[in-house]
Design a protein around this motif. Structure first.
Motif, mmCIF file in Angstrom:
data_model
loop_
_atom_site.group_PDB
_atom_site.id
_atom_site.type_symbol
_atom_site.label_atom_id
_atom_site.label_comp_id
_atom_site.label_asym_id
_atom_site.label_seq_id
_atom_site.Cartn_x
_atom_site.Cartn_y
_atom_site.Cartn_z
ATOM 1 N N GLY A 1 3.471 4.233 3.624
ATOM 2 C CA GLY A 1 3.379 3.187 3.032
ATOM 3 C C GLY A 1 3.687 2.179 3.860
ATOM 4 O O GLY A 1 4.041 2.113 4.839
ATOM 5 N N TYR B 1 0.876 -1.315 -0.180
ATOM 6 C CA TYR B 1 0.089 0.034 -0.015
ATOM 7 C C TYR B 1 0.831 1.293 -0.012
ATOM 8 O O TYR B 1 2.134 1.153 0.582
ATOM 9 N N TRP C 1 -4.797 7.341 1.647
ATOM 10 C CA TRP C 1 -5.418 7.882 0.722
ATOM 11 C C TRP C 1 -5.637 9.726 0.830
ATOM 12 O O TRP C 1 -5.439 10.749 0.147
ATOM 13 N N ASN D 1 -4.230 6.466 11.043
ATOM 14 C CA ASN D 1 -3.466 5.816 10.213
ATOM 15 C C ASN D 1 -1.875 6.221 10.345
ATOM 16 O O ASN D 1 -0.908 6.167 9.512
ATOM 17 N N ASN E 1 0.147 -4.172 9.294
ATOM 18 C CA ASN E 1 0.945 -3.799 8.317
ATOM 19 C C ASN E 1 2.412 -3.698 8.825
ATOM 20 O O ASN E 1 2.704 -3.227 9.828
ATOM 21 N N ASP F 1 -1.785 6.229 -3.850
ATOM 22 C CA ASP F 1 -2.855 4.751 -3.911
ATOM 23 C C ASP F 1 -4.187 4.922 -3.390
ATOM 24 O O ASP F 1 -4.353 4.923 -2.103
ATOM 25 N N ALA G 1 -5.433 2.692 -0.380
ATOM 26 C CA ALA G 1 -4.816 2.616 0.981
ATOM 27 C C ALA G 1 -5.358 3.535 2.135
ATOM 28 O O ALA G 1 -6.116 4.557 1.684
#
Length: 226
Positions: free
Chosen positions: A107, A51, A67, A74, A97, A61, A64
Motif C-alpha cells: 500500500g 493505493y 494488483w 513495485n 508514493n 485494488d 494499484a
C-alpha cells in the motif's frame, strides 16, 4: 508545524503502518520534502491518492501497481512503511508514493500535488528546464510528475527512507499536520486510473478545496487498439 520542527518517529511509523485509505486524508496539509546536494524543496500536501494491494489480499485494488503481485518494479510498495516508492510513467514523468502498512502488506499514498513552501527558487529552476516560459508558483508542484521534478526525485530514490526526526538532514522527510480535522477535505475517484479502480467504488483521492495547486481531475482515456 513548519519545516525544521521535530517529528515523532514512533508516531509517524504508527500512522504509516495503517492502510493507505486511512493514512492519505490525514496527510493533507502536512509537509513533505526532499533535500539533495543542490538544496531542499518542501511542499504542503494539497492532493493525495491511496493505493492498496494485490488481488486476493485484504485490500485488493485493481488500480494499484501491486494488483498483479510483487515485482522488481513495485517491490518498495510491499514495505516496510516509512519509505518511498518512486516509479517512471509515460516515458517522461516520475511519481512518488509514501509506503504504508507493515512489510509484506502492500500500500501507499501517491503525493499528487502540493504548495511549495520552502525552496521556491530551486523548484522554479528545476521546472523551468526545457520550457520557454516560467511556471506560475501555484503550478510548480501541481500533478505528481511536476511535484517529483520540483523536489528533484527520480528512480534512484526508490526505496529511500523517510527521515522521522531531522528535516535538515539529506533525503526525504514527512511532517503530518498537527490537526488534520481543522481544514476542509474533498474526496472522489482517482485521476487517470482505468477500469474499476478509477470509479466511484474507489473514492481514494483527497484534496483541499480551493487550493490553486490541486491538479484538475481527469478520467482515464481508453487505449485505442492499433
Amino acid at each position: 508545524m513548519r519545516p525544521g520542527a521535530p517529528v515523532d518517529g514512533t508516531a509517524l511509523l504508527a500512522l504509516l503502518s495503517r492502510p493507505a485509505p486511512e493514512v492519505a486524508p490525514r496527510l493533507l496539509g502536512g509537509l513533505f520534502g526532499h533535500r539533495g546536494e543542490d538544496g531542499a524543496v518542501v511542499v504542503r500536501i494539497t492532493e493525495i491518492e491511496a493505493y492498496g494491494g494485490p488481488a486476493g489480499s485484504d485490500l485488493p485494488d485493481p488500480g494499484a501497481h501491486t494488483w498483479g503481485g510483487r515485482t522488481a518494479r513495485n517491490a518498495s510498495m510491499f514495505g516496510p512503511p516509512g519509505h518511498v516508492y518512486v516509479y517512471f510513467t509515460y516515458g517522461m514523468h516520475h511519481a512518488v508514493n509514501l509506503v504504508c502498512r507493515p512489510e509484506g502488506a502492500a500500500g501507499g499514498c501517491l503525493v499528487r500535488a502540493g504548495e511549495v513552501v520552502e525552496g521556491v527558487e530551486l523548484a522554479r529552476a528545476r521546472r523551468a528546464r526545457g520550457r520557454s516560459s516560467p511556471v506560475p508558483d501555484a503550478g510548480l508542484a501541481r500533478g505528481p510528475g511536476n511535484l517529483a521534478k520540483a523536489l528533484g526525485i527520480d528512480l534512484g530514490h526508490d526505496g529511500a527512507a523517510l527521515a522521522a526526526g531531522d528535516p535538515a538532514a539529506p533525503g526525504f522527510f514527512l511532517v503530518p499536520p498537527e490537526d488534520p480535522q481543522q481544514q476542509p477535505v474533498a474526496s472522489g475517484p482517482r485521476t487517470g486510473v482505468s477500469g474499476p479502480g478509477g470509479t466511484s467504488e474507489f473514492p481514494w483521492r483527497w484534496w483541499i478545496p480551493g487550493e490553486p495547486s490541486v491538479s484538475p481531475y481527469r478520467a482515464a482515456v481508453p487505449r485505442r487498439r492499433r
